[in-house]
Design a protein around this motif. Structure first.
Motif, PDB file in Angstrom:
ATOM      1  N   ASN A 171       1.032  -0.596   0.024  1.00  0.00           N
ATOM      2  CA  ASN A 171       0.070  -0.037   0.377  1.00  0.00           C
ATOM      3  C   ASN A 171       1.168   1.378   0.072  1.00  0.00           C
ATOM      4  OD1 ASN A 171      -2.588  -1.121  -0.161  1.00  0.00           O
ATOM      5  ND2 ASN A 171      -2.818  -1.258   2.503  1.00  0.00           N
ATOM      6  N   ASN A 172       1.650   1.182   0.735  1.00  0.00           N
ATOM      7  CA  ASN A 172       2.823   2.433   0.663  1.00  0.00           C
ATOM      8  C   ASN A 172       3.532   3.048  -0.605  1.00  0.00           C
ATOM      9  OD1 ASN A 172       1.629   3.100   3.509  1.00  0.00           O
ATOM     10  ND2 ASN A 172       3.795   1.681   4.493  1.00  0.00           N
ATOM     11  N   GLY A 173       4.043   2.089  -1.207  1.00  0.00           N
ATOM     12  CA  GLY A 173       5.213   2.129  -2.531  1.00  0.00           C
ATOM     13  C   GLY A 173       3.635   2.388  -3.299  1.00  0.00           C
ATOM     14  N   CYS A 174       2.537   2.286  -3.439  1.00  0.00           N
ATOM     15  CA  CYS A 174       1.456   2.037  -4.572  1.00  0.00           C
ATOM     16  C   CYS A 174       0.911   3.445  -3.980  1.00  0.00           C
ATOM     17  CB  CYS A 174       0.820   1.071  -4.535  1.00  0.00           C
ATOM     18  SG  CYS A 174       0.794   0.225  -5.436  1.00  0.00           S
ATOM     19  N   THR A 175       1.055   4.994  -3.121  1.00  0.00           N
ATOM     20  CA  THR A 175       0.180   5.134  -2.706  1.00  0.00           C
ATOM     21  C   THR A 175       1.390   6.498  -3.190  1.00  0.00           C
ATOM     22  OG1 THR A 175      -0.661   4.271  -1.396  1.00  0.00           O
ATOM     23  CG2 THR A 175      -0.411   7.412  -0.707  1.00  0.00           C
ATOM     24  N   CYS A 176       2.999   6.005  -2.663  1.00  0.00           N
ATOM     25  CA  CYS A 176       3.531   7.322  -2.743  1.00  0.00           C
ATOM     26  C   CYS A 176       3.746   6.937  -4.501  1.00  0.00           C
ATOM     27  CB  CYS A 176       5.199   6.361  -2.255  1.00  0.00           C
ATOM     28  SG  CYS A 176       6.531   7.793  -2.441  1.00  0.00           S
ATOM     29  N   VAL A 177       4.304   6.379  -5.789  1.00  0.00           N
ATOM     30  CA  VAL A 177       3.977   6.282  -6.992  1.00  0.00           C
ATOM     31  C   VAL A 177       2.515   6.770  -6.953  1.00  0.00           C
ATOM     32  CG1 VAL A 177       4.439   4.850  -9.231  1.00  0.00           C
ATOM     33  CG2 VAL A 177       5.715   4.137  -7.286  1.00  0.00           C
ATOM     34  N   ALA A 178       1.836   6.869  -7.063  1.00  0.00           N
ATOM     35  CA  ALA A 178       0.433   7.530  -6.984  1.00  0.00           C
ATOM     36  C   ALA A 178       0.590   8.543  -7.436  1.00  0.00           C
ATOM     37  CB  ALA A 178      -1.321   6.826  -6.591  1.00  0.00           C
ATOM     38  N   GLY A 179       1.599   9.234  -5.512  1.00  0.00           N
ATOM     39  CA  GLY A 179       1.162  10.337  -5.697  1.00  0.00           C
ATOM     40  C   GLY A 179       2.790  11.291  -6.186  1.00  0.00           C
ATOM     41  N   ALA A 180       3.883  10.543  -7.183  1.00  0.00           N
ATOM     42  CA  ALA A 180       4.483  11.440  -7.384  1.00  0.00           C
ATOM     43  C   ALA A 180       3.593  11.317  -9.415  1.00  0.00           C
ATOM     44  CB  ALA A 180       5.635  10.216  -7.800  1.00  0.00           C
ATOM     45  N   LEU A 181       2.968  10.696  -9.748  1.00  0.00           N
ATOM     46  CA  LEU A 181       2.963  10.674 -11.106  1.00  0.00           C
ATOM     47  C   LEU A 181       1.398  11.890 -10.743  1.00  0.00           C
ATOM     48  CD1 LEU A 181       2.566   6.715 -12.054  1.00  0.00           C
ATOM     49  CD2 LEU A 181       3.464   8.531 -12.983  1.00  0.00           C
ATOM     50  N   ALA A 182       0.765  11.867  -9.693  1.00  0.00           N
ATOM     51  CA  ALA A 182      -0.594  13.353  -9.574  1.00  0.00           C
ATOM     52  C   ALA A 182       0.039  13.832 -10.056  1.00  0.00           C
ATOM     53  CB  ALA A 182      -0.842  12.916  -8.367  1.00  0.00           C
ATOM     54  N   ASN A 183       1.648  14.213  -9.038  1.00  0.00           N
ATOM     55  CA  ASN A 183       2.367  15.860  -8.928  1.00  0.00           C
ATOM     56  C   ASN A 183       2.748  15.739 -10.566  1.00  0.00           C
ATOM     57  OD1 ASN A 183       2.152  16.794  -6.048  1.00  0.00           O
ATOM     58  ND2 ASN A 183       2.650  15.715  -6.151  1.00  0.00           N
ATOM     59  N   LYS A 184       3.615  14.762 -11.077  1.00  0.00           N
ATOM     60  CA  LYS A 184       3.429  14.901 -12.502  1.00  0.00           C
ATOM     61  C   LYS A 184       3.252  15.232 -13.697  1.00  0.00           C
ATOM     62  CE  LYS A 184       6.817  12.813 -15.810  1.00  0.00           C
ATOM     63  NZ  LYS A 184       7.739  11.273 -15.735  1.00  0.00           N
ATOM     64  N   MET A 185       2.193  14.694 -13.320  1.00  0.00           N
ATOM     65  CA  MET A 185       0.596  15.108 -14.224  1.00  0.00           C
ATOM     66  C   MET A 185      -0.262  16.487 -13.848  1.00  0.00           C
ATOM     67  SD  MET A 185      -0.440  11.099 -14.675  1.00  0.00           S
ATOM     68  CE  MET A 185      -0.395  10.490 -16.321  1.00  0.00           C
ATOM     69  N   ASN A 186       0.468  17.226 -13.106  1.00  0.00           N
ATOM     70  CA  ASN A 186      -0.084  18.713 -12.552  1.00  0.00           C
ATOM     71  C   ASN A 186      -1.606  17.882 -12.590  1.00  0.00           C
ATOM     72  OD1 ASN A 186       2.008  20.164 -12.083  1.00  0.00           O
ATOM     73  ND2 ASN A 186       1.646  19.740 -14.460  1.00  0.00           N
ATOM     74  N   MET A 187      -2.005  17.150 -12.139  1.00  0.00           N
ATOM     75  CA  MET A 187      -4.237  16.364 -11.583  1.00  0.00           C
ATOM     76  C   MET A 187      -4.490  17.144 -10.849  1.00  0.00           C
ATOM     77  SD  MET A 187      -2.894  12.600 -11.570  1.00  0.00           S
ATOM     78  CE  MET A 187      -5.107  12.004 -11.862  1.00  0.00           C
ATOM     79  N   THR A 188      -5.868  18.001 -11.042  1.00  0.00           N
ATOM     80  CA  THR A 188      -6.477  18.572  -9.968  1.00  0.00           C
ATOM     81  C   THR A 188      -7.701  18.161 -10.293  1.00  0.00           C
ATOM     82  OG1 THR A 188      -7.545  19.803 -12.058  1.00  0.00           O
ATOM     83  CG2 THR A 188      -5.307  20.396 -10.741  1.00  0.00           C
ATOM     84  N   TRP A 189      -8.523  18.209  -8.610  1.00  0.00           N
ATOM     85  CA  TRP A 189      -9.784  17.452  -9.100  1.00  0.00           C
ATOM     86  C   TRP A 189     -10.774  18.144  -7.689  1.00  0.00           C
ATOM     87  CZ3 TRP A 189      -5.796  16.069  -6.427  1.00  0.00           C
ATOM     88  CH2 TRP A 189      -5.439  15.538  -5.553  1.00  0.00           C
ATOM     89  N   LYS A 190     -12.018  18.719  -8.386  1.00  0.00           N
ATOM     90  CA  LYS A 190     -13.166  19.057  -7.199  1.00  0.00           C
ATOM     91  C   LYS A 190     -13.352  18.451  -6.901  1.00  0.00           C
ATOM     92  CE  LYS A 190     -14.412  20.847 -11.826  1.00  0.00           C
ATOM     93  NZ  LYS A 190     -14.558  22.763 -12.111  1.00  0.00           N
ATOM     94  N   THR A 191     -13.967  19.484  -5.395  1.00  0.00           N
ATOM     95  CA  THR A 191     -14.510  19.673  -3.725  1.00  0.00           C
ATOM     96  C   THR A 191     -15.288  19.654  -3.445  1.00  0.00           C
ATOM     97  OG1 THR A 191     -12.775  20.359  -2.393  1.00  0.00           O
ATOM     98  CG2 THR A 191     -12.181  17.959  -3.596  1.00  0.00           C
ATOM     99  N   LYS A 192     -16.581  19.863  -2.791  1.00  0.00           N
ATOM    100  CA  LYS A 192     -17.230  20.797  -2.189  1.00  0.00           C
ATOM    101  C   LYS A 192     -16.828  22.029  -1.813  1.00  0.00           C
ATOM    102  CE  LYS A 192     -17.301  19.329   2.300  1.00  0.00           C
ATOM    103  NZ  LYS A 192     -18.207  18.983   3.199  1.00  0.00           N
ATOM    104  N   ASP A 193     -15.093  21.808  -1.382  1.00  0.00           N
ATOM    105  CA  ASP A 193     -14.489  23.229  -0.931  1.00  0.00           C
ATOM    106  C   ASP A 193     -13.782  23.751  -2.188  1.00  0.00           C
ATOM    107  OD1 ASP A 193     -15.275  22.900   1.560  1.00  0.00           O
ATOM    108  OD2 ASP A 193     -13.451  21.888   1.471  1.00  0.00           O
ATOM    109  N   GLY A 194     -13.562  23.367  -3.460  1.00  0.00           N
ATOM    110  CA  GLY A 194     -12.328  23.823  -4.120  1.00  0.00           C
ATOM    111  C   GLY A 194     -11.803  23.048  -5.177  1.00  0.00           C
TER     112      GLY A 194
END
Length: 129
Positions: free
Chosen positions: A68-91
């Motif tokens: 779990n930790n390795g997958c989460t870390c890689v997913a976070g690095a990819l999300a940053n590299k791709m400049n991912m954004t998502w909408k929430t109720k707070d913006g």
């Protein structure tokens, strides 16, 4: 007894801590005890720490990537590299490297001089980020 939460960065006011434009310099004395038979000796080790104020690039070696930790870390690095954004109720939110640990965790900084109650600060206030 109530506690106080400190928002934002802070500075340590001490003769053992200095701030420059590039770094935070501090002197620290590590105290421990050595036991030799029935003799107990206090031991002090003096150390100097230098913390760069500029946030460096980070490299990570992942052992056990399937967990779990390795997958989460890689997913976070990819999300940053791709400049991912998502909408929430707070913006709209944008990916960052710090994750919930850095943003949600707090550290006891010390006691309030007036009340004696604990003062806590978010973990991300301890180091330049």
């Amino acid at each position: 007894m109530t506690s106080t939460s400190l928002d934002g960065p802070f500075k340590v006011q001490s003769s053992r801590c200095q701030y420059t434009d590039d770094a935070i310099l501090s002197d620290y004395t590590y105290e421990t005890t050595v036991v030799e038979g029935n003799i107990v000796k206090p031991v002090e080790t003096k150390m100097k720490f230098k913390t760069e104020r500029k946030v460096p690039k980070l490299g990570v070696m992942l052992v056990g990537l399937g967990g779990n930790n390795g997958c989460t870390c890689v997913a976070g690095a990819l999300a940053n590299k791709m400049n991912m954004t998502w909408k929430t109720k707070d913006g709209t939110k944008k990916a960052n490297y710090w994750g919930s640990l850095m943003m949600a965790s707090t550290v006891r900084l010390g006691n309030d001089a007036r009340t004696g109650n604990g003062v806590y600060t978010p973990l991300d206030n301890l180091l330049p980020m």
